[in-house]
Design an enzyme around this catalytic site. Structure first.
Site, short mmCIF file in Angstrom:
data_model
loop_
_atom_site.label_atom_id
_atom_site.label_comp_id
_atom_site.label_asym_id
_atom_site.label_seq_id
_atom_site.Cartn_x
_atom_site.Cartn_y
_atom_site.Cartn_z
N ASP A 86 59.04 93.80 -35.48
CA ASP A 86 59.44 95.04 -36.13
C ASP A 86 60.25 95.84 -35.10
O ASP A 86 59.70 96.28 -34.07
CB ASP A 86 58.20 95.83 -36.59
N PHE A 111 52.23 100.36 -35.97
CA PHE A 111 52.47 101.33 -37.05
C PHE A 111 51.63 100.91 -38.26
O PHE A 111 51.61 99.73 -38.63
CB PHE A 111 53.96 101.37 -37.39
N TYR A 167 67.20 104.31 -40.44
CA TYR A 167 67.28 105.78 -40.48
C TYR A 167 66.92 106.46 -39.18
O TYR A 167 66.94 107.68 -39.10
CB TYR A 167 66.48 106.36 -41.66
N LYS A 168 66.57 105.66 -38.15
CA LYS A 168 66.25 106.28 -36.86
C LYS A 168 67.49 106.26 -35.96
O LYS A 168 68.38 107.08 -36.12
CB LYS A 168 65.07 105.54 -36.22
N ARG A 221 55.66 113.66 -29.54
CA ARG A 221 56.69 112.66 -29.29
C ARG A 221 58.05 113.33 -29.12
O ARG A 221 58.40 114.24 -29.89
CB ARG A 221 56.81 111.68 -30.47
C1 LIG Z 1 57.28 100.42 -36.53
C2 LIG Z 1 57.57 100.97 -37.89
N1 LIG Z 1 57.57 100.15 -38.95
C3 LIG Z 1 57.82 100.63 -40.19
C4 LIG Z 1 58.08 101.96 -40.39
C5 LIG Z 1 58.32 102.52 -41.76
O1 LIG Z 1 58.56 101.66 -42.74
P1 LIG Z 1 59.22 102.19 -44.09
O2 LIG Z 1 60.68 102.38 -43.80
O3 LIG Z 1 58.95 101.12 -45.04
O4 LIG Z 1 58.59 103.49 -44.44
C6 LIG Z 1 58.11 102.84 -39.32
C7 LIG Z 1 58.40 104.28 -39.51
O5 LIG Z 1 58.48 104.84 -40.57
C8 LIG Z 1 57.83 102.33 -38.05
O6 LIG Z 1 57.82 103.15 -37.02
N1 LIG Z 2 59.98 107.38 -42.56
C1 LIG Z 2 59.42 108.59 -42.41
C2 LIG Z 2 59.32 109.47 -43.49
C3 LIG Z 2 58.75 110.71 -43.32
C4 LIG Z 2 58.30 111.07 -42.08
C5 LIG Z 2 58.37 110.22 -41.02
C6 LIG Z 2 58.90 108.96 -41.19
C7 LIG Z 2 58.96 108.01 -40.09
O1 LIG Z 2 59.88 107.28 -39.99
C8 LIG Z 2 57.85 107.98 -39.14
C9 LIG Z 2 58.11 107.07 -38.01
N2 LIG Z 2 58.25 105.67 -38.38
C10 LIG Z 2 57.09 107.13 -36.93
O2 LIG Z 2 57.28 106.44 -35.95
O3 LIG Z 2 56.14 107.87 -37.00
#
Ligand SMILES: Cc1ncc(COP(=O)(O)O)c(C=O)c1O
Ligand SMILES: Nc1ccccc1C(=O)C[C@H](N)C(=O)O
Length: 416
Positions: free
Chosen positions: A201, A129, A226-227, A375
């Site tokens: 992660d 990511f 949040y997932k 996805r």
């Molecule tokens: C592997 C991974 N790390 C980090 C994040 C995001 O980090 P953050 O919550 O800081 O936006 C995501 C998705 O948003 C992710 O899929």
């Molecule tokens: N935090 C977000 C805010 C806005 C839109 C998407 C996200 C996601 O979480 C993306 C996700 N981590 C991803 O795997 O693409």
């Protein structure tokens, strides 16, 4: 061919089926994006009202003491810890995944600076990511001590990278785009055998499959709530540190919340013992409080059953796509083997973005990731086998009818 009635029967026998009632899901929507933003626990609305109206509205500043606001990061961390194989006192719910990764990587590098000062390489994956790569590269530059980021182009490249004696390896347990799963215990053992530390992660795996960080002897981990943990949009993330590192590893963001005696208001930083040193500043209490609603549900769900259902839903999805969409240029990006995939499936298609928009217009919500990936997230606590059947039914129709060719489906939104 599997019929919709077959799926109904599987739902009737599903031991996790009752969890669906604990979430709010809009009528007529098949939600396949819980891997990006989990659905809302019913209990979250009342909890939000309680925090805003009673704790904030009535008790004001007193709630830091009387409503346990100050202790929330550690208390929620202890509730989350069983989901990742963490012991009490090793986990915080705080800040963002990005911020926690920065702190975790910096701590791992500071430990290595004492143990193996010659090691300067951080290993990650090119397909990780993006935030993980930006954080690692940014930290390497900021440290100004010659650290560099080395990126793997395939999982097979890990051994060669380890042979060169890196300081730290940081990987996503489940890849956000492909859904590919690393073997956490095996990789951790290989990283340690090479004298490096590992920072995981867990954003795309926590709550979706059993994780045992202590059993695997991992070093540090971060992830989001949040997932699959249904904490709400932008809900605070988590940070886990193995107890053996509890007294070592400096926080790169030493703030007053991480001080041994915050209200002594001393001019110099003295870290709290254990994971608490990684607290930085004041937390978003309203958002943080809602994380508990998702954790409370997760605590009652058997993660082995969640994993088994996720794989069963995935197998059903893939079988139906093969049966019903075989004539279309779809390519499975996710490894099909159970021990190599997480809880979302990715299909590539030349018109992936437009197909996803056409699906959303028909109530089947997935998402799009560059360059050509659709996805589909599988969240066993609120997804039924009939939902998967209905989703593929709509997908087959959107592809057969070329409904996705409408110009409106090509208009790009900010969030894809
Ligand atoms: C592997 C991974 N790390 C980090 C994040 C995001 O980090 P953050 O919550 O800081 O936006 C995501 C998705 O948003 C992710 O899929
Ligand atoms: N935090 C977000 C805010 C806005 C839109 C998407 C996200 C996601 O979480 C993306 C996700 N981590 C991803 O795997 O693409």
């Amino acid at each position: 061919m599997t019929s919709r009635e077959d799926c109904d029967r599987r739902d009737a026998q599903d031991a996790l089926a009752a969890f669906r009632d604990e979430f709010v899901l809009p009528e007529g929507v098949v939600y396949l994006d819980g891997n990006s933003l989990g659905a809302r626990p019913r209990a979250a609305a009342a909890r939000a009202a309680q925090v805003v109206e009673e704790e904030w509205g009535q008790d004001l500043i007193g709630s830091w003491n009387t409503a346990g606001w100050w202790e929330l990061p550690g208390r929620l961390g202890d509730r989350l810890a069983p989901l990742i194989g963490g012991a009490p006192g090793t986990t915080l719910v705080t800040d963002t995944t990005t911020g926690n990764l920065f702190k975790a990587l910096a701590a791992a590098l500071s430990i290595q600076a004492e143990r193996a000062p010659g090691r300067r390489v951080i290993v990650s994956e090119r397909d990780n990511f993006p935030t993980d790569l930006y954080v690692a590269a940014g930290l390497a530059e900021l440290l100004g001590r010659g650290h560099e980021l080395r990126l793997l182009d395939s999982p097979d490249a890990l051994d060669a990278a380890l042979a060169d004696g890196p300081a730290v390896v940081t990987l996503s347990h489940v890849n956000y785009r492909t859904g590919a799963l690393w073997d956490l215990a095996d990789v951790t053992a290989r990283v340690h055998a090479a004298g490096a530390l590992v920072v995981w992660d867990l954003a795309h795996s926590v709550g979706a499959l059993p994780i045992d960080l202590t059993g695997a002897d991992a070093d540090l981990a971060v992830g989001c709530t949040y997932k699959y943990l249904n904490g709400g949009p932008g809900s605070p993330a988590f940070l886990w540190v193995h107890p053996r590192h509890a007294g070592s590893g400096t926080s790169a963001l030493p703030g007053w919340w991480g001080h041994a005696r915050p209200f002594a208001m001393e001019p110099t930083f003295e870290p709290a013992t254990g994971v608490a040193r990684f607290l930085a500043g004041t937390q978003p209490v309203v958002s943080l409080a809602l994380v508990e609603c998702g954790l409370e549900i997760a605590a009652r769900a058997d993660l082995a059953a969640v994993r088994a259902k996720s794989l069963a839903l995935g197998d059903l999805f893939l079988d139906l796509v093969e049966q019903r969409c075989g004539d279309h240029p779809l390519r499975l990006v996710t490894p099909r083997e159970h021990d190599r995939r997480g809880s979302h499936l990715t299909l590539a298609h030349p018109d992936a973005y437009a197909v996803v928009q056409a699906l959303i217009a028909r109530g089947v919500v997935g998402d799009y990731r560059e360059p050509d990936c659709m996805r589909f997230g599988l969240t066993p606590l609120y997804l039924r086998f009939v939902d998967v059947w209905d989703a593929v039914d709509v997908l087959a129709d959107v592809l057969d009818s070329r409904a996705y060719a409408e110009p409106r489906f090509r208009e790009r939104s900010t969030v894809t």
